[in-house]
Design an enzyme around this catalytic site. Sequence first.
Site, PDB file in Angstrom:
ATOM      1  N   LYS A 145      30.997 -15.189  13.451  1.00 18.66           N
ATOM      2  CA  LYS A 145      30.289 -13.782  14.351  1.00 18.66           C
ATOM      3  C   LYS A 145      31.113 -14.138  15.878  1.00 18.66           C
ATOM      4  O   LYS A 145      31.847 -15.156  15.912  1.00 18.66           O
ATOM      5  CB  LYS A 145      29.103 -13.870  14.434  1.00 18.66           C
TER       6      LYS A 145
HETATM    7  C1  LIG Z   1      26.446  -5.852  10.055  1.00 20.10           C
HETATM    8  C2  LIG Z   1      25.482  -7.746   8.988  1.00 20.10           C
HETATM    9  N1  LIG Z   1      25.006  -7.685   8.796  1.00 20.10           N
HETATM   10  C3  LIG Z   1      24.297  -8.223   8.704  1.00 20.10           C
HETATM   11  C4  LIG Z   1      25.209  -9.930   8.175  1.00 20.10           C
HETATM   12  C5  LIG Z   1      24.671 -10.531   7.621  1.00 20.10           C
HETATM   13  O1  LIG Z   1      23.986 -11.930   8.868  1.00 20.10           O
HETATM   14  P1  LIG Z   1      24.167 -13.068   8.664  1.00 20.10           P
HETATM   15  O2  LIG Z   1      25.360 -13.882   7.764  1.00 20.10           O
HETATM   16  O3  LIG Z   1      23.739 -14.075   9.317  1.00 20.10           O
HETATM   17  O4  LIG Z   1      23.016 -13.411   7.386  1.00 20.10           O
HETATM   18  C6  LIG Z   1      26.558  -9.779   8.672  1.00 20.10           C
HETATM   19  C7  LIG Z   1      27.878 -10.952   8.209  1.00 20.10           C
HETATM   20  O5  LIG Z   1      28.189 -10.745   7.767  1.00 20.10           O
HETATM   21  C8  LIG Z   1      27.792  -8.742   8.941  1.00 20.10           C
HETATM   22  O6  LIG Z   1      28.528  -8.564   9.228  1.00 20.10           O
END
Ligand SMILES: Cc1ncc(COP(=O)(O)O)c(C=O)c1O
Length: 428
Positions: A213
Amino acid sequence: MKFYPTVNVLRNEKKELLKCLNSKNWSSFKGSLKESDYKNVLGLSSLSAGKLKDLEIRFLGGKYVRRLESNVAKQFKVKYCVSSNSATSCLHMALASLNVGPGDEVLVPSMSFNSTATSVLYVNAVPKFVEVKKDTFCIDPVDMKKKITNKTKAIIVVHLGGNSAEMDKILSISKKLKIPVIEDAAQAPGCRFKKKYLGTIGDIGILSLTETKNITSGEGGLLLTNNENYARRSRLVRNHGEGVILENLKKTDYENIIGMNYRLTELQSVIAIEQFARLKKVNMVRKKNSEYLINGLKKFNKILIPQKIENNTEYYPYILKFLWRGNHILNKKTLIKKLNMAGIPFTGGYERMMHENPIFSKMIAYKNGCPYFCSKNKKISKKYGKGTLPISERINKDFIWFKFIHPPNKKIQMDYIISNFKKILGDI
Ligand SMILES: Cc1ncc(COP(=O)(O)O)c(C=O)c1O
């Protein structure tokens, strides 16, 4: 040409991390909660919690966790920031906070990362997938409205790639029907719609700090809200809440709260604090690189169409998304192969849309058909699988993505991409 990854260790992080390592408090959370804490502490604003003594109320975490939450709350102009070990955990905390459960439907755009929808299964509810707009790739309010039923308990919108969903239209529908909105802003930290930060416009917002990210602490997530009740419930889910639930609470205080261990460590919080301090700077580089690249590829904009940015959006891209509509000249697979052969890491969109994922298309999650065919969910009309969301499927088929727009990548990398596109596509 070298393209650099997102992770970049800087001096401040090293210095603070060393302090934290030497303090030997690597996670200062404790799962125990006294009755007086429940009443007086769980609803404390993040700013007030940040002012507690280092190890004062350990249910809310140690000093770095609370400093991070206090800083982010200030930066994003929101009363509560509840950190966790991932954005996925935050989605679960959000749904549990809203008391979504069996018999409930949650509207979710299919165009997202899996956990935006699988989080709905964690609370034994079922997702209902919604189309996205053809040009912005964010949830389509018209299709969203059509899919609302008396079972719709929440709406999750996704600010895909840093672009804002059409929040005015979405909120005018949701407010009228009193359906809470969760903003999945995992891909949009620091982006704004009408000067408000994405993630702070609906009822609850979430951000991700996973390694791909805009900013990262390796793993991590943040839940943002102005609602005290949602903050209390999220704090309980994050930290074994059900294990310490007190006998004399009302049923509605602990219903649908299964306590987990979603705690962020002090070490990760140290990194996250430094990353948030740098967010604006990092985002500006993303913006500059992507604008330069899009401008350099303008010549091809009939066949290589960039994501349209929603009106009134301050946009800092996460992954640059284009539609490839030049298959009559060169098919998408060959284009990506040629770019990759030149060392340019373009990719081809999501592996599959969420509604095509077997966990939905085959309706198999938990044993015995749950949650799809469990008691209260039996009556919910569910339709998943290929062909059910043609707009999203077509977009994904045409997607080509480029992610290396973050620092230290700069003009030289973007120029290399532009010149290779010109070489591959020639004078069309
Ligand atoms: C739109 C979206 N929601 C949720 C997530 C989940 O994030 P995390 O990996 O921190 O759980 C991501 C991660 O890739 C994402 O791109």
